[in-house]
Design an enzyme around this catalytic site. Structure first.
Site, PDB file in Angstrom:
ATOM      1  N   CYS A  39     -28.487 -23.090  71.073  1.00 16.93           N
ATOM      2  CA  CYS A  39     -27.920 -22.681  69.592  1.00 16.93           C
ATOM      3  C   CYS A  39     -26.727 -22.797  69.442  1.00 16.93           C
ATOM      4  CB  CYS A  39     -28.876 -21.312  69.285  1.00 16.93           C
ATOM      5  SG  CYS A  39     -30.475 -21.418  69.591  1.00 16.93           S
ATOM      6  N   PRO A  81     -20.567 -22.011  66.401  1.00 12.62           N
ATOM      7  CA  PRO A  81     -19.896 -23.178  65.716  1.00 12.62           C
ATOM      8  C   PRO A  81     -19.145 -23.866  66.984  1.00 12.62           C
ATOM      9  CG  PRO A  81     -18.673 -20.920  65.745  1.00 12.62           C
ATOM     10  CD  PRO A  81     -20.289 -20.690  66.274  1.00 12.62           C
ATOM     11  N   LYS A 138     -18.926 -21.558  72.709  1.00  9.43           N
ATOM     12  CA  LYS A 138     -19.288 -21.594  74.019  1.00  9.43           C
ATOM     13  C   LYS A 138     -19.317 -23.002  74.519  1.00  9.43           C
ATOM     14  CE  LYS A 138     -21.523 -17.218  73.514  1.00  9.43           C
ATOM     15  NZ  LYS A 138     -21.095 -17.013  71.918  1.00  9.43           N
ATOM     16  N   CYS A 180     -25.540 -10.976  70.618  1.00  9.31           N
ATOM     17  CA  CYS A 180     -24.417 -10.204  70.185  1.00  9.31           C
ATOM     18  C   CYS A 180     -24.952  -9.313  69.192  1.00  9.31           C
ATOM     19  CB  CYS A 180     -23.238 -11.031  69.395  1.00  9.31           C
ATOM     20  SG  CYS A 180     -24.080 -11.659  67.928  1.00  9.31           S
TER      21      CYS A 180
END
Length: 469
Positions: A242, A245, A248, A373
């Protein structure tokens, strides 16, 4: 020292969180008073921005020392000679930390007001200027060049184009209007340029609009930690399930020295386009981005075609990062969380579907890192307990670097298991302002320690797959 009110929730969400953070396991270990104190501290921290701006250096193109010098010069220019330090992190050697000055309590408010949406307001508190799409309302006679005070409509109740607003609004600082009211709300449609250039924000943090775009990536500290924990190696095949944007994703590519393959997936086409743009900007060739639903990424039978994209056969990847879609309650600042309890609790089943696919796509001996998060037990520690019970092939692993705190009690995990998890809890730091005097008098070690704690709320678990059963 709370400058803004504590974050507010819808009543049913508040009741849900109260049970989570006052669970019996926690109370037995810490006592009612300590549990309550930590929870109230967390609510205060969530409405304030973190104490540091974190930027990740693209070490694929430049050294940290070189970028640090360029960034220091840029900040001095933006802050008109104010000498704010740029710090290197001893354990995360590809990031730079810039202390955030504020809250500044002595700013004079102007008669001319601009109201912005909550998300625009949060961006302003982290260093952004105000762009036209974020403006909801301005004073009646505002002209280009006017000094204005900017406020955030945290509850979303201001009507677009209103000439005044008496609802709940939070002062964000002062700026200079770049356009008149009539230009902002023109019938020819919304403009996209800068609407207000902030000159006296409540929190002084550098703007990164077009600042060293191929050398820097604005990223929260725990988000950088995740990629280091996955620890991809040159030549490996990595899946970022996933990915949008692409912060990572691009970090993984850099850590692998652009050697190997990073497959990035997201089910929203516009977000996949952003991943590709970021990969090109940072000059990374090992990243391949696909618009695809991660829950359907497992192929049950071998395909005849030569297509390199999803779905994939079982055991196709050396390492998998599942930075899962989540309720996002760890994001800061956030003064009014608007989601319903139904929305908040919808994420656990989705995360489990994605996790199941991730385990099947991982090679024996491979590493799976799960992160969110958010701050709930159901999306974090409960998911770890479920995973260990559901997949006997998975074993929890120590994390390096381990910068956050241990996992939170309440999901039935052992103390040894909790120590292997990493929960970034903003309430671990004292909510304090920072001015130039306190900054000059602080030791660098103490500032780094504060940066490690006073960041967004985040959770990380690392697993290794022991066999193919």
């Amino acid at each position: 020292m709370s400058f803004f009110p504590k974050i507010s929730f819808q009543r049913e969400v508040e009741e849900y969180l109260t049970k989570v953070f006052r669970n019996n396991e926690l109370i037995s270990a810490l006592g009612t008073q300590e549990v309550e104190s930590r929870y109230q501290s967390l609510l205060s921290h969530l409405s304030h921005p973190p104490s540091f701006t974190t930027v990740r250096v693209n070490t694929h193109l430049a050294s940290v020392k070189h970028v640090k010098k360029l960034l220091f010069e840029e900040i001095q220019k933006q802050f008109k000679g104010l000498c704010v330090p740029v710090l290197e992190h001893p354990k995360l050697q590809d990031i730079l930390l810039i202390p955030v000055i504020g809250p500044r309590r002595d700013l004079k408010k102007h008669a001319s007001e601009v109201i912005v949406g909550a998300h625009c307001g949060y961006a302003v508190l982290r260093g952004a200027h105000v762009y036209v799409p974020g403006i909801i309302s301005t004073s009646r006679f505002m002209k280009a060049g006017d000094l204005v005070s900017v406020y955030s409509d945290i509850e979303g109740k201001c009507k677009r184009g209103a000439k005044e607003f008496e609802g709940v609004k939070v002062f964000l600082g002062n700026g200079i209007s770049q356009l008149s009211r009539s230009e902002i709300f023109s019938s020819s449609g919304p403009l996209n340029g800068m609407g207000i250039r902030m000159i006296e924000p409540v929190y002084l943090s550098p703007s990164f609009d077009n600042v060293l775009p191929s050398h820097l990536f604005l990223q929260n500290l725990p988000s950088v930690v995740v990629s280091h924990i996955l620890n991809p190696q040159p030549g490996e095949r990595i899946l970022d399930m996933c990915a949008a944007p692409g912060g990572k994703t691009t970090h993984l590519g850099i850590l692998m020295h652009d050697q190997g393959e990073v497959i990035a997936m997201d089910k929203i086409a516009k977000k996949v386009k952003k991943i590709k743009e970021n990969s090109e900007l940072l000059q990374l060739n090992c990243i391949k981005a696909f618009c695809y639903d991660g829950t359907k990424a497992l192929s049950v039978e071998k395909r005849e075609d030569e297509q390199e994209g999803p779905p994939f056969l079982p055991e196709s990847f050396d390492r998998v990062l599942l930075d899962a879609p989540c309720s996002g309650m760890g994001q800061r600042p956030n003064m009014a969380y608007s989601w319903t309890l139904k929305e908040v609790t919808s994420y656990q089943p989705l995360q489990r579907k994605l996790f199941t696919v991730a385990v099947k796509l991982l090679k024996p001996g491979g590493v799976l890192v799960y992160s969110t998060c958010t701050i709930t037990l159901s999306e974090n520690e409960e998911q770890v307990a479920w995973a260990l019970k559901t997949f006997p092939c998975l074993q929890l692993q120590p994390q390096e670097p381990h910068i956050g705190g241990e996992g939170m009690r309440g999901a039935g995990l052992s103390l040894d298991q909790l120590k292997l998890l990493q929960r970034f809890d903003p309430s671990a730091a004292t909510l304090q302002g920072m001015d130039m005097n306190s900054l000059q008098g602080s030791r660098e070690d103490d500032l780094i320690s504060l940066a490690n704690k006073d960041c967004i709320g985040f959770f990380i678990a690392k697993f290794v797959k022991s066999n193919s059963k």
